[in-house]
Design a protein around this motif. Structure first.
Motif, short mmCIF file in Angstrom:
data_model
loop_
_atom_site.label_atom_id
_atom_site.label_comp_id
_atom_site.label_asym_id
_atom_site.label_seq_id
_atom_site.Cartn_x
_atom_site.Cartn_y
_atom_site.Cartn_z
N ASN A 13 0.87 -1.27 -0.19
CA ASN A 13 0.11 0.16 0.01
C ASN A 13 0.72 1.28 -0.01
OD1 ASN A 13 -1.83 1.91 0.61
ND2 ASN A 13 -2.79 0.75 2.18
N ASN A 37 0.02 3.98 0.54
CA ASN A 37 -0.14 5.07 1.74
C ASN A 37 0.92 4.88 2.95
OD1 ASN A 37 -2.57 6.01 0.37
ND2 ASN A 37 -3.85 4.96 1.33
N HIS A 51 -6.27 12.76 -4.61
CA HIS A 51 -7.54 11.81 -4.19
C HIS A 51 -7.72 11.15 -5.66
CE1 HIS A 51 -11.05 9.60 -3.40
NE2 HIS A 51 -10.75 9.79 -2.13
N PRO A 52 -7.40 10.11 -6.16
CA PRO A 52 -7.87 9.52 -7.07
C PRO A 52 -9.22 9.49 -7.65
CG PRO A 52 -7.61 7.63 -5.65
CD PRO A 52 -7.18 8.76 -4.76
N ASP A 53 -10.19 9.39 -6.90
CA ASP A 53 -11.80 9.84 -7.39
C ASP A 53 -12.09 11.19 -7.19
OD1 ASP A 53 -11.53 6.99 -7.65
OD2 ASP A 53 -11.97 6.60 -5.41
N GLN A 54 -11.25 12.10 -6.73
CA GLN A 54 -11.67 13.27 -6.39
C GLN A 54 -10.67 14.39 -7.04
OE1 GLN A 54 -14.71 13.94 -5.47
NE2 GLN A 54 -15.27 12.04 -4.58
N ILE A 108 -8.70 10.26 5.46
CA ILE A 108 -9.20 9.10 4.32
C ILE A 108 -8.67 7.70 5.21
CG2 ILE A 108 -8.13 8.30 2.10
CD1 ILE A 108 -9.54 11.16 1.84
N ASP A 109 -9.88 6.94 4.82
CA ASP A 109 -9.29 5.56 5.35
C ASP A 109 -8.27 4.77 4.11
OD1 ASP A 109 -9.27 2.89 5.71
OD2 ASP A 109 -11.22 2.46 5.94
N ARG A 148 -8.92 1.72 2.06
CA ARG A 148 -9.93 1.79 1.16
C ARG A 148 -9.33 2.66 -0.19
NH1 ARG A 148 -16.06 1.78 2.97
NH2 ARG A 148 -15.87 1.60 0.74
N ILE A 149 -8.63 3.72 0.25
CA ILE A 149 -8.20 4.73 -0.61
C ILE A 149 -6.59 4.66 -0.72
CG2 ILE A 149 -8.34 7.03 -1.68
CD1 ILE A 149 -11.26 5.57 -1.91
N ALA A 150 -6.02 4.69 -2.00
CA ALA A 150 -4.80 4.60 -2.15
C ALA A 150 -4.39 6.11 -2.84
CB ALA A 150 -4.33 3.79 -3.07
N LEU A 151 -4.04 7.17 -1.75
CA LEU A 151 -3.80 8.34 -2.46
C LEU A 151 -2.59 8.39 -3.40
CD1 LEU A 151 -4.30 10.52 0.86
CD2 LEU A 151 -5.78 10.33 -1.05
#
Length: 61
Positions: free
Chosen positions: A3, A5, A16-19, A47-48, A51-54
């Motif tokens: 990971n 992170n 943020h990959p989704d934002q 950020i968790d 669940r999310i890889a910045l």
């Protein structure tokens, strides 16, 4: 897969990959998989990391 992170430390810049509209944030802390980052468009976000890889940003230009 490791990971990414886990390498994030205070002061590092991230996205943020989704934002993508949040802009480039700065890591404030990374404790127990919870990453706090300050983004210019939304402010401080926790950020968790499980669940999310910045995405680290090494060159913002």
């Amino acid at each position: 897969m490791d990971n990414v992170n886990t390498i994030l430390t205070p002061g590092m810049r991230v996205r943020h990959p989704d934002q993508p509209d949040w802009g480039t944030g700065q890591v404030q802390s990374n404790i127990g998989g919870k990453i706090t980052a300050n983004f210019p468009e939304v402010g401080k976000v926790v950020i968790d990391g499980t669940r999310i890889a910045l995405l680290p940003v090494f060159d913002d230009g």
